[in-house]
Design a protein around this motif. Structure first.
Motif, mmCIF file in Angstrom:
data_model
loop_
_atom_site.group_PDB
_atom_site.id
_atom_site.type_symbol
_atom_site.label_atom_id
_atom_site.label_comp_id
_atom_site.label_asym_id
_atom_site.label_seq_id
_atom_site.Cartn_x
_atom_site.Cartn_y
_atom_site.Cartn_z
ATOM 1 N N ALA A 179 34.099 40.285 33.019
ATOM 2 C CA ALA A 179 34.219 40.688 34.421
ATOM 3 C C ALA A 179 34.353 39.456 35.306
ATOM 4 N N TYR A 180 35.208 39.588 36.335
ATOM 5 C CA TYR A 180 35.435 38.497 37.283
ATOM 6 C C TYR A 180 35.275 39.054 38.690
ATOM 7 N N ARG A 181 34.459 38.375 39.474
ATOM 8 C CA ARG A 181 34.144 38.862 40.820
ATOM 9 C C ARG A 181 34.689 37.901 41.875
ATOM 10 N N ALA A 182 35.415 38.461 42.831
ATOM 11 C CA ALA A 182 35.966 37.735 43.979
ATOM 12 C C ALA A 182 36.657 38.790 44.840
ATOM 13 N N SER A 183 37.316 38.368 45.912
ATOM 14 C CA SER A 183 38.238 39.283 46.571
ATOM 15 C C SER A 183 39.422 39.502 45.627
ATOM 16 N N GLU A 206 37.782 43.550 49.232
ATOM 17 C CA GLU A 206 37.227 42.344 49.854
ATOM 18 C C GLU A 206 36.171 41.710 48.964
ATOM 19 N N ASP A 207 35.385 42.543 48.292
ATOM 20 C CA ASP A 207 34.459 42.073 47.256
ATOM 21 C C ASP A 207 34.736 42.948 46.039
ATOM 22 N N GLY A 208 35.479 42.395 45.090
ATOM 23 C CA GLY A 208 35.956 43.210 43.990
ATOM 24 C C GLY A 208 35.555 42.684 42.633
ATOM 25 N N ILE A 209 35.811 43.496 41.630
ATOM 26 C CA ILE A 209 35.582 43.092 40.244
ATOM 27 C C ILE A 209 36.810 43.456 39.429
ATOM 28 N N LEU A 210 37.230 42.504 38.598
ATOM 29 C CA LEU A 210 38.343 42.681 37.673
ATOM 30 C C LEU A 210 37.783 42.666 36.261
ATOM 31 N N LEU A 211 38.058 43.716 35.495
ATOM 32 C CA LEU A 211 37.581 43.815 34.121
ATOM 33 C C LEU A 211 38.735 43.591 33.158
ATOM 34 N N GLY A 257 24.195 42.353 30.094
ATOM 35 C CA GLY A 257 24.660 41.253 29.259
ATOM 36 C C GLY A 257 26.148 41.016 29.304
ATOM 37 N N LEU A 258 26.888 41.824 30.086
ATOM 38 C CA LEU A 258 28.336 41.615 30.193
ATOM 39 C C LEU A 258 28.633 40.277 30.864
ATOM 40 N N SER A 259 29.592 39.540 30.341
ATOM 41 C CA SER A 259 29.984 38.261 30.935
ATOM 42 C C SER A 259 30.582 38.502 32.322
ATOM 43 N N LEU A 260 29.982 37.900 33.334
ATOM 44 C CA LEU A 260 30.451 38.058 34.711
ATOM 45 C C LEU A 260 30.600 36.685 35.344
ATOM 46 N N THR A 261 31.826 36.362 35.757
ATOM 47 C CA THR A 261 32.115 35.109 36.461
ATOM 48 C C THR A 261 32.342 35.431 37.929
#
Length: 447
Positions: free
Chosen positions: A7-11, A34-39, A61-65
């Motif tokens: 998971a990647y968090r940003a706009s 505006e505050d999103g997550i890409l899986l 435990g999911l990898s989140l950047t």
């Protein structure tokens, strides 16, 4: 959720349709969180959405950047670039034909050396990734070794790339000329070896009509007939001197475009770089064929070739792509190329809204190159090529971002003030292909 999910968090911002040239785009042309997550899973987009919706359902435990103050967009796509011309960039004082003879041809002769071609291919692709470009349509040189080097380097990085060996059998130094027969044979060998291998495609690549004999163009057309669906790339109507020269060489053709049409090169998946000096009839014929005009703003201004008429092309129904055209172009960065495209439209009395600029550099280019079922946006199932843009990459970008009142402001700030420094990370099929050293952010202080 698959075990390899990251998971990647940003706009998050991407286009899902053409937003149009004028006025604000319709809300169904794009998505913005505006505050999103890409899986991402198995190299593809699994899902995207608002962080408030997705965070509560993510497995422990999911990898989140998390990238604060950043915007995730699809990887940029460059529709026309010359990898052997990387060292020709910023060569002073010539227009197109003189620039080819004085700078480009001497540089391209070095690619007969396979070792040199391999080393340059690595530098070239690393530079693309540093600037956030994840796919490109690329000219090699006349030497098969140049195409071998580029395809090999792209395969190692798992890039989606379209490229081809140049066809050129006259009006160039002997070391840069093939023959109609050798060009055809070498192209076929490269097609059989590389086209459709991994994420690679081969493009039939006559440099331009003036440097190919009628027989070579005839055989290029036969290649396209023998390999249906193969892309083709060349140059068209870049400068007035080039047009005059071409028509002297092909006196039986009614105009420059008719040279290509006569030999079967005007068709779907044909990309004609520049198209600066074409009339309404030529625009109609390009549109009717389903071909593409590649808008190369930095090279057209740098070489003094002219100003591409984006609005006339789009209003004629032409599929337009955006391209750096390095080394005539002055930057590998698609952000800087978008900025120059905006200025060219301004000089023509129109404008280029930032949604359309990002469309041209992502989904629009994917559609123009026939790659939109694979890349171009972040819809689930697409290959996970994306770039992380740092909205605070420089002090001025950070200051402007604090004043932004809309998504349009955010995008336009990145276009006009952004460059390679704004690229925080570039991911290829879900894997990191480039990571900017965080120590380089706002590097340096006043003395």
């Amino acid at each position: 959720m698959p075990a390899d999910t990251c998971a990647y968090r940003a706009s998050l911002f991407h286009l899902i349709d053409d937003p149009g040239l004028d006025g604000p785009p319709s809300s169904d042309a794009f998505e913005w969180f505006e505050d999103g997550i890409l899986l991402i899973s198995q190299g593809r987009v699994l899902a995207l959405g608002a962080a408030a919706d997705l965070l509560p359902v993510l497995p422990a435990g999911l990898s989140l950047t998390h990238w604060p103050d950043s915007l995730i967009v699809p990887g940029f796509i460059d529709a026309h670039i010359h990898f052997p011309q990387l060292d020709v960039i910023a060569s002073y004082g010539e227009q197109l034909l003189e620039w080819l003879n004085n700078y480009t041809f001497p540089a391209e002769q070095r690619f007969s050396d396979a070792g040199y071609a391999e080393a340059t291919a690595d530098v070239f692709l690393d530079e693309l990734l540093r600037c956030g470009t994840t796919s490109a349509m690329v000219f090699c040189t006349v030497h098969p070794a140049s195409a071998e080097a580029l395809f090999s380097a792209a395969e190692r990085r798992n890039l989606r790339l379209v490229a081809g060996k140049v066809l050129m059998d006259r009006h160039a130094p002997a070391g840069l000329c093939d023959t109609p027969e050798s060009g055809d044979r070498e192209s076929r060998e490269l097609i059989e070896r590389w086209h459709g291998r991994g994420r690679l495609e081969y493009a039939v690549t006559p440099r331009f009509a003036a440097t190919s004999t009628p027989e070579q163009l005839r055989l290029a057309g036969r290649l396209l007939a023998d390999y249906p669906g193969l892309p083709m790339q060349t140059h068209l109507a870049e400068s007035l001197a080039e047009i005059d020269w071409t028509l002297r060489l092909y006196p039986d053709r009614r105009d420059y475009l008719d040279v290509y049409d006569h030999y079967g090169l005007l068709r779907e998946r044909s990309v004609f770089a520049h198209c600066v000096h074409i009339d309404d009839d030529a625009r109609r014929r390009i549109a009717d064929a389903g071909a593409t005009a590649a808008f190369c703003p930095t090279s057209n201004t740098f070489l003094g070739s002219g100003l591409f008429d984006l609005h006339a092309a789009r209003e004629a129904g032409i599929q337009v792509s955006l391209a750096t055209d390095v080394g005539g172009g002055t930057s590998v960065s698609m952000l800087q190329t978008m900025a120059e495209a905006y200025k060219v439209t301004q000089l023509r009395g129109r404008s280029l809204n930032p949604f359309q600029a990002f469309y041209l550099a992502t989904l629009g280019n994917a559609r123009a190159l026939g790659l939109d079922t694979h890349v171009g946006n972040l819809q689930p199932g697409r290959e996970a090529d994306f770039v992380v843009l740092d909205r605070h990459a420089t002090p001025l970008l950070a200051r402007k971002d604090a004043l932004a009142k809309s998504l349009q402001d955010i995008l336009f700030n990145l276009i006009i003030l952004g460059d390679d420094r704004a690229v925080r990370a570039t991911h290829i099929a879900g894997r990191c292909g480039y990571q900017r050293p965080e120590s380089s952010r706002h590097e340096g202080r006043p003395c």
